[in-house]
Design a protein around this motif. Structure first.
Motif, PDB file in Angstrom:
ATOM      1  N   ILE A   1       0.841  -1.204   0.000  1.00  0.00           N
ATOM      2  CA  ILE A   1       0.000   0.000   0.000  1.00  0.00           C
ATOM      3  C   ILE A   1       0.874   1.252   0.000  1.00  0.00           C
ATOM      4  O   ILE A   1       0.641   2.197  -0.759  1.00  0.00           O
TER       5      ILE A   1
ATOM      6  N   TRP B   1       2.407   1.731  -3.401  1.00  0.00           N
ATOM      7  CA  TRP B   1       1.466   2.196  -4.426  1.00  0.00           C
ATOM      8  C   TRP B   1       1.165   3.686  -4.266  1.00  0.00           C
ATOM      9  O   TRP B   1       1.086   4.426  -5.246  1.00  0.00           O
TER      10      TRP B   1
ATOM     11  N   ASP C   1      -1.469  -5.015  -6.777  1.00  0.00           N
ATOM     12  CA  ASP C   1      -2.823  -4.552  -6.505  1.00  0.00           C
ATOM     13  C   ASP C   1      -2.967  -3.087  -6.898  1.00  0.00           C
ATOM     14  O   ASP C   1      -2.047  -2.285  -6.752  1.00  0.00           O
ATOM     15  N   ASP C   2      -4.169  -2.744  -7.390  1.00  0.00           N
ATOM     16  CA  ASP C   2      -4.496  -1.367  -7.739  1.00  0.00           C
ATOM     17  C   ASP C   2      -5.459  -0.839  -6.684  1.00  0.00           C
ATOM     18  O   ASP C   2      -6.581  -1.331  -6.552  1.00  0.00           O
ATOM     19  N   TYR C   3      -4.995   0.158  -5.913  1.00  0.00           N
ATOM     20  CA  TYR C   3      -5.813   0.679  -4.810  1.00  0.00           C
ATOM     21  C   TYR C   3      -6.624   1.913  -5.210  1.00  0.00           C
ATOM     22  O   TYR C   3      -7.260   2.524  -4.359  1.00  0.00           O
ATOM     23  N   SER C   4      -6.612   2.261  -6.496  1.00  0.00           N
ATOM     24  CA  SER C   4      -7.364   3.443  -6.930  1.00  0.00           C
ATOM     25  C   SER C   4      -8.864   3.229  -6.804  1.00  0.00           C
ATOM     26  O   SER C   4      -9.619   4.191  -6.627  1.00  0.00           O
TER      27      SER C   4
ATOM     28  N   HIS D   1     -10.156   0.986  -4.530  1.00  0.00           N
ATOM     29  CA  HIS D   1     -10.377   0.340  -3.233  1.00  0.00           C
ATOM     30  C   HIS D   1     -11.565   0.983  -2.538  1.00  0.00           C
ATOM     31  O   HIS D   1     -11.813   2.184  -2.665  1.00  0.00           O
TER      32      HIS D   1
ATOM     33  N   ASN E   1     -10.718   4.021  -0.574  1.00  0.00           N
ATOM     34  CA  ASN E   1     -10.404   5.149  -1.444  1.00  0.00           C
ATOM     35  C   ASN E   1     -11.690   5.817  -1.930  1.00  0.00           C
ATOM     36  O   ASN E   1     -11.836   7.048  -1.874  1.00  0.00           O
TER      37      ASN E   1
ATOM     38  N   CYS F   1      -4.328   6.830   1.830  1.00  0.00           N
ATOM     39  CA  CYS F   1      -3.478   5.705   2.227  1.00  0.00           C
ATOM     40  C   CYS F   1      -3.894   5.143   3.582  1.00  0.00           C
ATOM     41  O   CYS F   1      -4.040   3.928   3.739  1.00  0.00           O
TER      42      CYS F   1
ATOM     43  N   VAL G   1      -7.093   3.127   3.376  1.00  0.00           N
ATOM     44  CA  VAL G   1      -6.876   1.792   2.814  1.00  0.00           C
ATOM     45  C   VAL G   1      -6.205   0.882   3.843  1.00  0.00           C
ATOM     46  O   VAL G   1      -6.569  -0.293   3.985  1.00  0.00           O
TER      47      VAL G   1
ATOM     48  N   SER H   1      -7.893  -2.515   5.339  1.00  0.00           N
ATOM     49  CA  SER H   1      -7.135  -3.761   5.158  1.00  0.00           C
ATOM     50  C   SER H   1      -6.900  -4.449   6.502  1.00  0.00           C
ATOM     51  O   SER H   1      -7.032  -5.675   6.622  1.00  0.00           O
TER      52      SER H   1
END
Length: 341
Positions: A93, A96, A162-165, A167, A170, A224, A227, A231
């Motif tokens: 995380i 990213w 992983d793409d957290y855009s 999430h 987010n 951030c 997320v 998580s």
């Protein structure tokens, strides 16, 4: 395995609260700056947290006996080992979101606070559910078993990022705040005036961004930390039942998890530096999840069918420590080809 509530006098609870709060305040005071935490400093602080936890275990041993101390140490060691996978996720995380080293411990601090609160809630709910009968333990065992299987499958796709855009955390933050896509120091939220001042800096002259007066803007640090919190919340759904498998006594479960969580902030920086060398630790985590699922299933089936088979607290402690040691030794002997994030 001790399955009945042990019960503790009021003074034991007070000792736990005083020690935990004092240690947390010490850590906050020592890391109040935004300087990166080096490997040596993080290692010394990790030793400090382990020493605090062992001191509380010694207190339990003196006042409540060997069985209680073994239950606490087993829960503590299990939470520490299971947290390793969670810390690896947090590393991904941070990478990213491109969080600078000096701000990571600030995000981890709020992550630890959130973990302490939510684990307390989950421990109360989890130990309360167990009172409904042994079938609840069976459900917990299935949840933990499924988590272990998912981790085994995920291990085959290590090269995927992983793409957290998109999430959920987010998206949730973006529903309440517009986002300024650049860091503004250590701030999670900034005013429109701060955004304008940031845009006026020479390095941002070519950056196009429309500022609305009177608005509060979220920075990438807020995205951030959101997320990270979500998580960790998902991780708690697995780790809390795993530690509850050690004991149903809420104080043992929560104190074991609390002391393990308090040491995660500095342990993160140790693991970050050593990650490329500890390539087989995740296998230890998966094995322990299978072990805990079996332990819960045995305990539940013993209540239902009285077969008399159970795993003692001391045996569980030996298994947890032994598997952790094997994971470390295997990583040193067979380093593999994994790269750090």
């Amino acid at each position: 395995m001790q399955s009945d509530s042990l019960g503790f006098p009021f003074e034991t609870t007070i000792v736990f609260i005083v020690v935990a709060v004092a240690a947390l305040l010490t850590d906050i005071f020592a890391h109040r700056s935004h300087k990166p935490i080096g490997l040596i400093s993080a290692s010394l602080w990790t030793v400090f947290w382990i020493a605090v936890s062992l001191s509380f275990a010694g207190f339990l041993y003196i006042h409540h006996g060997k069985e209680v101390a073994s239950l606490f140490l087993t829960g503590y060691a299990l939470e520490q080992v299971l947290s390793i996978d969670n810390l690896f996720v947090i590393m991904a995380i941070f990478a990213w979101f491109k969080v600078p080293d000096g701000y990571r411990h600030r995000i981890l601090y709020w992550g630890v606070i959130g973990a302490i609160v939510f684990r307390g809630i989950f421990v109360v709910i989890g130990t309360g559910l167990l009172a409904l009968g042994p079938w609840v333990e069976m459900v917990f065992a299935v949840v933990i078993l499924w988590t272990a299987i998912l981790m085994m499958r995920a291990g085959k796709d290590d090269e995927e990022t992983d793409d957290y855009s998109d999430h959920i955390a987010n998206r949730l933050v973006r529903r309440f705040f517009p986002v300024f896509p650049k860091l503004v120091g250590p701030h999670f939220l900034v005013s429109s005036e701060q955004v304008e001042a940031e845009l006026a800096k020479p390095e941002n002259q070519g950056f196009s961004f429309t500022v609305k007066k009177g608005m509060r803007y979220a920075t990438p640090l807020l995205l951030c930390i959101a997320v990270v919190e979500i998580s960790d919340l998902m991780f708690a759904f697995d780790s809390v039942p795993a530690v509850i498998a050690v004991s149903r006594e809420p104080l043992i479960v929560y104190s074991a998890m609390m002391f393990a969580v308090l040491g995660l902030r500095t342990m993160y920086f140790v693991l970050e530096a050593l990650r490329k060398y500890l390539v087989h630790l995740e296998k230890s985590v998966i094995f322990l999840l299978f072990f805990v699922a079996a332990k819960l299933a045995l305990n539940a089936s013993n209540h239902l069918w009285h077969h008399g088979i159970e795993i003692s607290a001391l045996a569980s402690l030996y298994v947890v420590l032994g598997v952790l040691a094997l994971g470390i030794i295997a990583s040193l002997l067979f380093p593999g080809k994994k790269d750090a994030v």
